[in-house]
Scaffold this active site. Structure first.
Site, PDB file in Angstrom:
ATOM      1  N   ASP A  25      49.599  29.420 -12.576  1.00  0.00           N
ATOM      2  CA  ASP A  25      49.909  29.028 -11.185  1.00  0.00           C
ATOM      3  C   ASP A  25      48.895  28.163 -10.292  1.00  0.00           C
ATOM      4  O   ASP A  25      48.693  27.205 -11.012  1.00  0.00           O
ATOM      5  CB  ASP A  25      47.778  29.209 -10.958  1.00  0.00           C
ATOM      6  CG  ASP A  25      47.228  29.468  -9.577  1.00  0.00           C
ATOM      7  OD1 ASP A  25      47.887  29.569  -8.801  1.00  0.00           O
ATOM      8  OD2 ASP A  25      46.503  30.292  -9.802  1.00  0.00           O
ATOM      9  N   LYS A  87      52.140  22.429  -1.184  1.00  0.00           N
ATOM     10  CA  LYS A  87      52.356  23.860  -1.677  1.00  0.00           C
ATOM     11  C   LYS A  87      53.152  24.140  -0.006  1.00  0.00           C
ATOM     12  O   LYS A  87      53.487  25.428   0.128  1.00  0.00           O
ATOM     13  CB  LYS A  87      51.351  24.425  -1.381  1.00  0.00           C
ATOM     14  CG  LYS A  87      51.600  26.404  -2.354  1.00  0.00           C
ATOM     15  CD  LYS A  87      50.770  26.807  -3.324  1.00  0.00           C
ATOM     16  CE  LYS A  87      51.188  28.123  -3.262  1.00  0.00           C
ATOM     17  NZ  LYS A  87      50.322  28.997  -4.739  1.00  0.00           N
ATOM     18  N   GLU A 186      51.603  36.361  -7.033  1.00  0.00           N
ATOM     19  CA  GLU A 186      50.324  35.896  -7.220  1.00  0.00           C
ATOM     20  C   GLU A 186      49.472  37.467  -7.702  1.00  0.00           C
ATOM     21  O   GLU A 186      48.521  37.533  -8.537  1.00  0.00           O
ATOM     22  CB  GLU A 186      49.413  34.824  -6.922  1.00  0.00           C
ATOM     23  CG  GLU A 186      50.244  33.838  -6.647  1.00  0.00           C
ATOM     24  CD  GLU A 186      49.747  32.726  -5.299  1.00  0.00           C
ATOM     25  OE1 GLU A 186      49.138  33.085  -4.798  1.00  0.00           O
ATOM     26  OE2 GLU A 186      50.018  31.059  -5.121  1.00  0.00           O
ATOM     27  N   ASP A 208      42.062  37.566  -2.540  1.00  0.00           N
ATOM     28  CA  ASP A 208      42.405  36.068  -2.736  1.00  0.00           C
ATOM     29  C   ASP A 208      41.817  34.511  -2.209  1.00  0.00           C
ATOM     30  O   ASP A 208      42.524  34.466  -0.772  1.00  0.00           O
ATOM     31  CB  ASP A 208      43.476  35.804  -3.201  1.00  0.00           C
ATOM     32  CG  ASP A 208      43.992  34.347  -3.811  1.00  0.00           C
ATOM     33  OD1 ASP A 208      43.151  33.469  -4.103  1.00  0.00           O
ATOM     34  OD2 ASP A 208      45.187  34.222  -4.638  1.00  0.00           O
TER      35      ASP A 208
HETATM   36  P1  ADP Z   1      44.246  28.270  -4.534  1.00  0.00           P
HETATM   37  O1  ADP Z   1      43.879  29.334  -4.856  1.00  0.00           O
HETATM   38  O2  ADP Z   1      44.056  27.359  -2.860  1.00  0.00           O
HETATM   39  O3  ADP Z   1      44.480  26.406  -4.834  1.00  0.00           O
HETATM   40  P2  ADP Z   1      41.453  27.949  -5.941  1.00  0.00           P
HETATM   41  O4  ADP Z   1      41.258  29.429  -6.384  1.00  0.00           O
HETATM   42  O5  ADP Z   1      41.820  26.578  -7.013  1.00  0.00           O
HETATM   43  O6  ADP Z   1      42.172  27.390  -4.870  1.00  0.00           O
HETATM   44  O7  ADP Z   1      39.881  27.660  -5.314  1.00  0.00           O
HETATM   45  C1  ADP Z   1      39.215  26.407  -5.181  1.00  0.00           C
HETATM   46  C2  ADP Z   1      38.249  26.965  -4.118  1.00  0.00           C
HETATM   47  O8  ADP Z   1      37.006  27.135  -4.950  1.00  0.00           O
HETATM   48  C3  ADP Z   1      37.810  25.183  -3.431  1.00  0.00           C
HETATM   49  O9  ADP Z   1      37.353  25.357  -2.622  1.00  0.00           O
HETATM   50  C4  ADP Z   1      36.004  25.021  -4.803  1.00  0.00           C
HETATM   51  O10 ADP Z   1      35.403  24.728  -3.611  1.00  0.00           O
HETATM   52  C5  ADP Z   1      36.027  26.397  -4.755  1.00  0.00           C
HETATM   53  N1  ADP Z   1      35.378  26.649  -5.424  1.00  0.00           N
HETATM   54  C6  ADP Z   1      35.087  27.131  -6.967  1.00  0.00           C
HETATM   55  N2  ADP Z   1      33.766  27.094  -7.606  1.00  0.00           N
HETATM   56  C7  ADP Z   1      33.497  27.344  -6.691  1.00  0.00           C
HETATM   57  C8  ADP Z   1      31.507  28.028  -6.825  1.00  0.00           C
HETATM   58  N3  ADP Z   1      31.182  28.246  -7.942  1.00  0.00           N
HETATM   59  N4  ADP Z   1      31.309  28.688  -5.858  1.00  0.00           N
HETATM   60  C9  ADP Z   1      31.883  28.314  -5.121  1.00  0.00           C
HETATM   61  N5  ADP Z   1      33.439  28.000  -4.572  1.00  0.00           N
HETATM   62  C10 ADP Z   1      33.914  27.719  -5.461  1.00  0.00           C
HETATM   63 MG    MG Z   2      45.317  30.829  -5.373  1.00  0.00          MG
END
Ligand code: ADP
Ligand code: MG
Length: 637
Positions: A25, A87, A186, A208
Site C-alpha cells: 500500500d 503520491k 485500493e 477511505d
Molecule cells: P494515507 O492513505 O493517506 O497514507 P492513512 O490511511 O495512513 O493515510 O491515514 C493517516 C491518518 O490517519 C493520519 O491523519 C493519522 O493521524 C490518522 N490516524 C491514525 N491513527 C488514528 C487514530 N487512532 N485515530 C484517529 N486518526 C488516526
Molecule cells: Mg491509504
C-alpha cells in the site's frame, strides 16, 4: 493443472517452495507491505518493529536518502529536502504543480522537460524517484523478514488513477527493483481483504479517509469481476484537517495566538494528533505540555472532540451521495461498507457513516492495514502459490477504445466494460490506390465521431506495398494489460511491416470526466447516429468519385463517346457538390445516379479486361482492373 514441483537433492525440504510475493500500500501519508505467511496475510514489520512507515524521504548532499519516520523528523528543520505526499504528483505535469498550493513549500525545477522535479540537496528528484525510495525501503523490510528475494509485488493505487499515474507507479517500482505483478485499485484490495469477492454478487462501498485524502468507491462484484461503479472524494480532506481543528481548539483553550515559529506549529500539531489518536480508545484525554514557552494544560473529552470533527465528517457525505447517484444504486443496494484509512478509527466517523448507509460498517480488519492485506492475498495468487484458487481479480476498462476511420468516424475495437487483460484484433484496409502509409489514430470514448472522443495516440504504419484501394489487409491489434495500459500494433499481412505504440497519455481522466463522457454519449445517441450516417455516406461518395475518376483517366476515352463522357463527368461533379453539403439523402441519391449513369462504361471496361485476359495479359494486372471495376459497381444493390 499446474505441474507439481520436486526439489533438488540436498535443497529445501519443502515440496512447494513458496514464491515470495508481497502486497504494497503505497500511501500519500503512510506506506506498508504485507505478505501471506502460513496461509494468512499479515503486515510485515521493519527493523524498528514498525509496520507502517511515513511516505517521506529526506535527501542530503552526501549520503543516501533517509526514508520514513527518521525522514519525517527533518520536515520542520529541513523542509526543502524532506519530500512528503509525493503520491499527489505521480503522473502529473508542470502545470499541475503550478496550479496547486499543496506544493508551495517546495523548490521545483519546472523547466526540465516534461516531469516536474523537486530540487533537493541530492539533485532533482521526481515524484517517481521519491516513490521509488519509499518502495525500496519496503522491499528491504520484506526481503529481510521473508528471508529471500521477492518474485514480485501487487501495488495498490487509487481507483481514479489514470494511465499516466499508473505508469508512474510502475516506473517507481522498476526503479526500486520490484517486479510488479499487478497494480490493484485500493478499494478493490480492501474488498478482497474482507473476502467480499467470494460472497454473493452485489454492491459494496469502500470509505477511505486517510491523512490528506478522502475517497469513496462503489464496487460491483459479478462473476469474479470487480467493477468500479463510481468513485468520488476530496483530495484535500483527511486526518490532517482534524489535527488542525484540534490544534485551533488547543490555542483557544490556552488563550494564545497561533505560533509564528514553524517548529512550534509542528509540535502543536503533533500534540493535537496524539490527542485525536488517543480519543479513538478513550472518553477523555488529559494533556500537559510546554511548547516554546507556552504551557498547554487541560483535557479534551470525546464529546468536545466529536463536535470539532462533525463538520468534516459531514463534508464526506456529499461524495457518498454522489457515487450512489452516479452508479444509479440506492443505499439499500449496498451490501457492505468497508472502513479504510487511519482516520476511520475516529469513532464518530464509523457511527455517522453507518447511519448514512443504514448498516454497521466493517472494521474487523485494521483500517490502516486492510489495503495492504488485500494486495498481499492477490500477490500470493498471482505468484502461483495457490494453484487451486479461482481468485483472479479482473478489472474492466471504463471507456471504449477505438480507431479513427475515414470520415472522422470511430471504429470501436474494445468496448467499454470489457474485462482486462484483453487482446482484440480487427482488419482494416487502404483507402486510395497506391497508398503506402496509414495513419492510425487511437481514441477513447463512446461517441461516434472522433471529434467527440478523446485522442489517446497517433502513429503511422509505413512501407505498405502499393496496391489498389481495399486490397491490403492491415491487422490492428489492441492489447490492454491487467493494469489497464494499452498497446496498439498494426501489421500489414503481405509484407509483414509492423508498427506499434504504447499508450500512456500524459493526462488521464478523472472518474467524473468518464461519467461526463458516458452521459454525453447517451444524450447524443440519436444525434450521433445521424452524424455517423452522414459521415459514412460522405466517405462512400468520395470513394466512388475517386474510383470513377481514376477509371476515366486511365481508359475513359477508349470506352466512352464524347457525349457519354460529358454525361458521366456531369454526374461526378454533381456528386462532388453534394459532398460539400451535410445532406445524407442527397449524397446517397447522387451516388446512385452516378453509378447508374456509368454502368455502361463499367461494363465495357469489364468486357475489355476479359478480352485482355484471353490475350494473355498478366494476371496481376487483370486483378487490379477487376478490383477497380468491382469498386465502382459494388454499390449497385
Ligand atoms: P494515507 O492513505 O493517506 O497514507 P492513512 O490511511 O495512513 O493515510 O491515514 C493517516 C491518518 O490517519 C493520519 O491523519 C493519522 O493521524 C490518522 N490516524 C491514525 N491513527 C488514528 C487514530 N487512532 N485515530 C484517529 N486518526 C488516526
Ligand atoms: Mg491509504
Amino acid at each position: 493443472m499446474a505441474l507439481l514441483q520436486i526439489s533438488e537433492p540436498g535443497q529445501s525440504q519443502a515440496p512447494h517452495q513458496r514464491r515470495l510475493a508481497v502486497g504494497i500500500d503505497l500511501g500519500t501519508t503512510n506506506s506498508l507491505v504485507a505478505s501471506v505467511i502460513s496461509g494468512s496475510a499479515s503486515v510485515l514489520k521493519d527493523e524498528n518493529g514498525e509496520w507502517t512507515i511515513p511516505s517521506v524521504v529526506h535527501y542530503t548532499e552526501s549520503s543516501s536518502p533517509v526514508i520514513g519516520a527518521v525522514a519525517q523528523e527533518q520536515a520542520a528543520s529541513d523542509p526543502h529536502n524532506t519530500i512528503r505526499s509525493a503520491k499527489r504528483l505521480m503522473g502529473k505535469g508542470v502545470s499541475d504543480v503550478e496550479s496547486s498550493w499543496l506544493f508551495d513549500h517546495y523548490n521545483f525545477d519546472l523547466d526540465s522537460g516534461s516531469l516536474p522535479a523537486f530540487k533537493t540537496a541530492a539533485g532533482n528528484k521526481t515524484a517517481i524517484d521519491v516513490s521509488a525510495a519509499v518502495l525500496s525501503a519496503l522491499r528491504s523490510t520484506a526481503e529481510q523478514t521473508l528471508g529471500g528475494d521477492l518474485v514480485g509485488a501487487v501495488i495498490t493505487v487509487p481507483a481514479y488513477f489514470d494511465d499516466a499515474q499508473r505508469q508512474a507507479t510502475k516506473d517507481a517500482a522498476a526503479l526500486s527493483g520490484i517486479h510488479v505483478l499487478r497494480l490493484l485499485n485500493e478499494p478493490t484490495a480492501a474488498a478482497v481483504a474482507y473476502g467480499l469477492d467470494s460472497g454473493t454478487d452485489g454492491v459494496v462501498a469502500i470509505y477511505d479517509l486517510g491523512g490528506g485524502t478522502f475517497d469513496i468507491s462503489l464496487l460491483k462484484m459479478q462473476r469474479g469481476v470487480f467493477e468500479v461503479l463510481a468513485t468520488a472524494g476530496n483530495t484535500e480532506l483527511g486526518g490532517d484537517d482534524i489535527d488542525n481543528v484540534v490544534a485551533e481548539w488547543l490555542l483557544k483553550k490556552a488563550k494564545v495566538d497561533a505560533p509564528s515559529d514553524p517548529g512550534a506549529g509542528r509540535l502543536l500539531l503533533r500534540l493535537a494528533r496524539s490527542l485525536k489518536e488517543q480519543l479513538s480508545n478513550a472518553s477523555t484525554v488529559a494533556y500537559s505540555e510546554k511548547i516554546h514557552d507556552v504551557q498547554y494544560d487541560g483535557s479534551l473529552s470525546i464529546e468536545e472532540f466529536n463536535a470539532l470533527v462533525e463538520p468534516m465528517i459531514k463534508k464526506t457525505l456529499a461524495p457518498c451521495r454522489q457515487v450512489l447517484r452516479d452508479a444509479g444504486v440506492s443505499k439499500d443496494d449496498v451490501q457492505a461498507v468497508v472502513m479504510v484509512g487511519g482516520s476511520t478509527r475516529v469513532p464518530m466517523v464509523r457511527e455517522k457513516i453507518g447511519e448514512f448507509f443504514n448498516q454497521p460498517v466493517l472494521t474487523d480488519i485494521d483500517p490502516d492495514q486492510v489495503v495492504a492485506i488485500g494486495a498481499a492475498i492477490q500477490a500470493d495468487v498471482l505468484a502461483g502459490n495457490k494453484p487451486d484458487s479461482d481468485l483472479l481479480l479482473l478489472d474492466v476498462i471504463p471507456l471504449s477504445l477505438g480507431l479513427e476511420t475515414m470520415g472522422g468516424l470511430v471504429e470501436k475495437i474494445v468496448p467499454r466494460n470489457t474485462t482486462i487483460p484483453i487482446a482484440r484484433a480487427q482488419e482494416f484496409t487502404t483507402y486510395k490506390d497506391g497508398q503506402t502509409a496509414m495513419a492510425l489514430h487511437v481514441v477513447q470514448g463512446e461517441r461516434e465521431l472522433v471529434d467527440d472522443c478523446r485522442s489517446l495516440a497517433r502513429f503511422e504504419l509505413r512501407d505498405i506495398p502499393a496496391r489498389t484501394a481495399g486490397a491490403c489487409r492491415i491487422q490492428v491489434l489492441f492489447q490492454v494489460d491487467a493494469d489497464g495500459l494499452l498497446t496498439v500494433s498494426a501489421l500489414e499481412k503481405e509484407s509483414g511491416v509492423v508498427a506499434s505504440i504504447d499508450v500512456k497519455p500524459s493526462y488521464g481522466l478523472s472518474d467524473g470526466e468518464i461519467e461526463a463522457m458516458l452521459r454525453a454519449s447517451m444524450e447524443h445517441a440519436s444525434d450521433d447516429v445521424h452524424k455517423r450516417a452522414l459521415a459514412e455516406q460522405k466517405v462512400e461518395g468520395a470513394r466512388v468519385v475517386e474510383a470513377i475518376t481514376s477509371a476515366l483517366q486511365s481508359d475513359g476515352d477508349q470506352h466512352l463517346s464524347d457525349s457519354e463522357r460529358v454525361a458521366v463527368d456531369g454526374l461526378v461533379d454533381a456528386l462532388k457538390l453534394t459532398l460539400e453539403q451535410d445532406n445524407t439523402d442527397a449524397i446517397k441519391q447522387a451516388i446512385e445516379k452516378l453509378e447508374h449513369g456509368s454502368s455502361a462504361f463499367v461494363e465495357r471496361r469489364m468486357n475489355a479486361s476479359v478480352k485482355q485476359l484471353m490475350a494473355g495479359q498478366e494476371l496481376e494486372d487483370l486483378e487490379r482492373t477487376l478490383v477497380t471495376s468491382n469498386d465502382v459497381t459494388e454499390n449497385n444493390s
